[in-house]
Every structure is written in structure tokens, then in C-alpha cells.
Design an enzyme around this catalytic site. Structure first.
Site, PDB file in Angstrom:
ATOM      1  CB  THR A 144     118.956  41.743 128.495  1.00  0.00           C
ATOM      2  OG1 THR A 144     117.631  41.900 129.003  1.00  0.00           O
ATOM      3  CG2 THR A 144     118.933  40.637 127.460  1.00  0.00           C
ATOM      4  CB  SER A 179     112.212  39.420 121.716  1.00  0.00           C
ATOM      5  OG  SER A 179     113.461  39.935 122.178  1.00  0.00           O
ATOM      6  CE1 TYR A 181     118.812  43.527 122.895  1.00  0.00           C
ATOM      7  CE2 TYR A 181     116.894  43.102 124.277  1.00  0.00           C
ATOM      8  CZ  TYR A 181     118.195  43.556 124.133  1.00  0.00           C
ATOM      9  OH  TYR A 181     118.880  44.023 125.222  1.00  0.00           O
ATOM     10  CG  HIS A 182     115.063  39.745 125.371  1.00  0.00           C
ATOM     11  ND1 HIS A 182     113.920  40.356 124.912  1.00  0.00           N
ATOM     12  CD2 HIS A 182     115.442  40.482 126.456  1.00  0.00           C
ATOM     13  CE1 HIS A 182     113.625  41.394 125.686  1.00  0.00           C
ATOM     14  NE2 HIS A 182     114.530  41.504 126.629  1.00  0.00           N
ATOM     15  CE  LYS A 185     121.812  42.972 124.578  1.00  0.00           C
ATOM     16  NZ  LYS A 185     122.954  43.872 124.709  1.00  0.00           N
TER      17      LYS A 185
END
Ligand code: USQ
Length: 403
Positions: A144, A179, A181-182, A185
Site C-alpha cells: 500500500t 495504522s 494494518y499499514h 504491509k
């Protein structure tokens, strides 16, 4: 080519499987339907009705013939993954099977740990299974743009030249995620790059911007072929949420001043770019990065665009900024490179307003389904330590919405 898509039941995965089939590739897909569960956990549903996989497959076979093999299973189960890779022998794996929502990962400790375990462990299992079963295969890994964050300097495509105390090297560009989530990645990126360096695997790591849209051409004419479209606070992305808000007469919700800038691209371009990556693999041992987006806009510019297009369709739309539930820079420099895909022949759609018109018209058909889950749109997941959502939530995947 034999292309395996992990997360084939998801927003991008389903659209990509149709596009690849339309180009004559042989496709296999893996999914464990977690996206359906996560959205249900958020008390929401896809605006477009999504058939069960067996019905989706029937519609697919009718259009493209029987060239999609589906395997239900968990990407963190090594034996399952290894067996699928051994039997299908993919030439490319497009790895989309991750938990994709920043707010979901920020809900509480359970959701943070679940996100990172699911994403990082799943990717690591795939790296091992590739090394064991299909070392020549090309891993197209979905990362991302949020991995980079919003540094106060230009953002290159993955790597940059560094000079320190008179010596030079080519290094991964530093990441500054916002975050859990990020951040998952970012960890994936580090693992994939190392596997290429150590084991000679090949990979394209896609730093993708925010995707919006309802369609790729291959879906035309069959509602069973539509991909999902989420609008809840976790799984709906900014533009998609604005479009859903517009069709049910809710005000559009830029967070804060709406001056945050991001790279965006329509679903049809995302699928086009992933296909370009698949069809143009790197050399063995090469790890390359594509920054995948079309244009950079501020969130407020996008809200204005949605309002304009909705206005043309007779909808009277208000924009009502909300206090930003996230911790993120609102006024910031943002200048990422994105040359690699253009060099490979990416032709950007460049017509956001026409795309928005298609989305709004599609959503008008499913207005009732958005209205039925309207509460799920309101953002109450906060990033700050003191004001996180107060209720105690059970572990991710365990909470099911009523109805
Ligand atoms: N935003 C609003 N109002 C909303 C929703 C979002 O102003 O109602 C703002 C957010 O504060 C943020 C921006 O819009 O500044 C983007 O938010 P988003 O929810 O559309 O996207 P994000 O959380 O960054 O995540 C999405 C996908 C994720 C992907 C990422 C690409 O869910 O899977 O990795 O976009 S990127 O944003 O480039 O990192």
C-alpha cells in the site's frame, strides 16, 4: 499463464479473476470468506449483492468456461498452501488475501494482533511454499502507498540512493505507516525483499493507492459477476463511502479539514496494472516496487467531485466534515513517483467523473441495501490512545452482527 489469486472472493480479487480470464489466463483462487465475516462483524454488508461462491462460479463458467479452480482455505495453514501451489504450479501468484482495513486494525488489541498475524504469517507461509514448490513463480504482492506515510520529501518507487559519511548504497526507502494494518504491509515488504535476496525468488511489490469503483468491463450484463462494494467505516474506502453516502442522502464525511492528499485509482485501472505486473515478470532474484495510483487528490477535492457528479444525476448532496478520528497529517507535502507502470504501458482512465457516474448509477440500484446498514457508515474507531472506542470487543472474527 497459470495465475493464482489469494483473496479471490474480495473486492479486487474477484474483479482481477474476471479480467485475467477474459485475457485467456488459467486462474486458480484461494479464499476463506473472511472478508464476508469482517464486514458482517461491522454490522454491514456489500452494497452490491454477492452470491455464494458456488453461484459466482456458475456465472463465471458461463462467461469464461471452466478455467477458475477455487480452493477454500486459510493462507496461514502451511500444508494447505503448499498443496495448492504443488498441484496448480502457478507461474504468478497475486497475493491479495490480507485484512485490508486501517480502522479495523485500530479497533483494539485483538484486531491489531489478528491483522498482523493474518497478513504477515500468511505472506511468510507463501514465501516458504514458493521456495519449496514453485521457486520460479512470480509473486505479485499487494502492499500500500500507506507504507510510506506522508514524509516531507519526494517518495521514490521503493528504493533510493543513500550517501552517508562519504559512502553510497541503494536502500529500501524508509516506511512510516499510520495504522497497524499499514504497518503489517511494511513487515511484509521487508520479508518479501529478503526472500528475493536470500532465495532468488522474484516479486513485484505493489504500493497501491486508494481504489474506488464498482466495475470492470468483464462484469457487464451479469449481476452475479459484480464484485463487492463496501461502505462501512472499516471496509469502505473514502470515495466509495462518499458515493454510498450520496445515494442515500447522507452528508459526505471528509475527516478534519479534508486536506490529506492520497493517490487514487479506479478499480478497472487497479486490475489493468496488476495484469501488467503479472504479464511482465521480473528476473529471478529481483524484487521490484511499483507505486500504483493514477492521480493525487485531497479528500475535500474528491468530496466536491462526488457532489458535482451526484448533482448532475439529480441528487442534492451536502459535505459535512467530521472531526478526524485518525491521527494523520492533514496539511502535508505529497509527491510520490509512479513511473514503472507507465513504462510498462499503463493507460490511466483519467476520467474520474465518468467513473463516479457509473458508481453512483450502480449504487442507486442497491440503495435499499445501503439504507439498511446506514449506521455502519458512522466512524467511531479512533486512533488516539485515550479516546479509543470504549466498548470491549471480543476477538476479531468472533463478533457477528445481528441479522
Ligand atoms: N477519509 C475521510 N472520510 C472518510 C473516509 C476516509 O476523510 O469517510 C480519509 C482518511 O482519513 C484518509 C483518507 O481518506 O486520510 C483515505 O482513507 P481510506 O479509508 O479511503 O483509505 P485507507 O484507510 O488509507 O485504506 C485504503 C484501503 C487500504 C489501502 C489504502 C491505500 O482500505 O487497503 O492500503 O487505502 S493508501 O491510502 O494509499 O494507503
Amino acid at each position: 499463464m497459470r495465475v493464482l489469486i489469494t483473496g479471490v472472493d474480495g473486492y479486487l480479487g474477484w474483479a482481477l479473476s474476471l479480467h485475467l480470464a477474459g485475457r485467456g489466463h488459467q486462474v486458480a483462487g484461494i479464499d476463506n470468506y473472511s472478508r464476508r465475516d469482517w464486514v458482517q462483524e461491522m454490522a454491514s454488508q456489500s452494497a452490491t449483492p454477492i452470491a455464494r461462491m458456488s453461484d459466482r462460479l456458475l456465472a463465471y463458467y458461463k462467461r469464461f468456461g471452466k478455467n477458475l479452480i477455487f480452493h477454500k482455505g486459510d493462507l496461514t495453514d502451511f500444508n494447505f498452501v503448499l498443496n495448492v501451489y504443488k498441484s496448480f504450479r502457478p507461474e504468478a501468484i497475486v497475493y491479495l488475501g490480507e485484512m485490508p482495513s486501517a480502522p479495523y486494525s485500530m479497533l483494539d488489541v485483538h484486531h491489531a494482533v489478528y491483522t498482523q498475524t493474518n497478513n504477515i504469517v500468511g505472506t511468510l507461509m507463501t514465501l516458504y511454499a514458493m521456495a519449496d514448490a514453485v521457486p520460479e513463480c512470480h509473486l505479485v504482492k499487494l502492499g500500500t502507498m500507506g507504507e510510506y506515510g506522508t514524509p516531507n520529501v519526494d517518495i521514490p518507487e521503493g528504493f533510493f540512493e543513500i550517501e552517508y559519511r562519504g559512502r553510497k548504497d541503494r536502500m529500501m526507502f524508509p516506511r512510516k505507516a499510520g495504522s497497524w494494518y499499514h504497518q503489517s504491509k511494511v513487515h511484509d515488504t521487508n520479508n518479501v525483499e529478503m526472500a528475493c535476496r536470500l532465495w532468488g525468488l522474484r516479486s513485484t511489490d505493489i504500493m497501491q493507492g486508494v481504489v474506488y469503483g464498482t466495475r470492470v468491463d468483464e462484469m457487464a450484463g451479469d449481476a452475479h459477476l459484480l464484485t463487492r462494494f463496501d461502505f462501512d467505516q472499516c471496509f469502505g474506502t473514502a470515495i466509495n463511502r462518499f458515493c454510498a453516502q450520496a445515494v442515500v442522502g447522507l452528508p459526505l464525511t471528509p475527516f478534519g479539514r479534508g486536506t490529506q492528499r492520497r493517490g487514487f485509482l479506479p478499480l478497472r485501472d487497479s486490475v489493468q496494472c496488476l495484469t501488467l505486473a503479472v504479464e511482465n515478470p521480473p528476473e529471478a532474484g529481483e524484487y521490484r516496487v511499483f507505486n500504483q495510483f493514477e492521480e493525487v487528490y485531497s479528500i475535500m477535492e474528491l468530496a466536491e467531485k462526488v457532489r458535482t457528479v451526484a448533482g448532475r444525476l439529480g441528487m442534492d448532496v451536502e459535505i459535512q466534515p467530521l472531526e478526524n478520528p485518525r491521527i494523520e497529517a492533514e496539511d502535508h507535502y505529497y509527491n510520490p513517483d509512479h513511473r514503472h507502470l507507465l513504462d510498462l504501458g499503463y493507460q490511466p482512465t483519467q476520467d474520474m467523473e465518468s467513473e463516479l457516474e457509473i458508481v453512483l448509477k450502480d449504487l442507486l440500484e442497491y440503495r435499499d441495501r445501503i439504507e439498511a446498514r446506514q449506521e455502519a457508515q458512522f466512524p467511531d474507531i479512533r486512533w488516539d490512545r485515550e479516546r479509543r472506542r470504549s466498548q470491549t470487543l471480543p476477538a476479531a472474527g468472533e463478533r457477528k452482527a445481528a441479522g
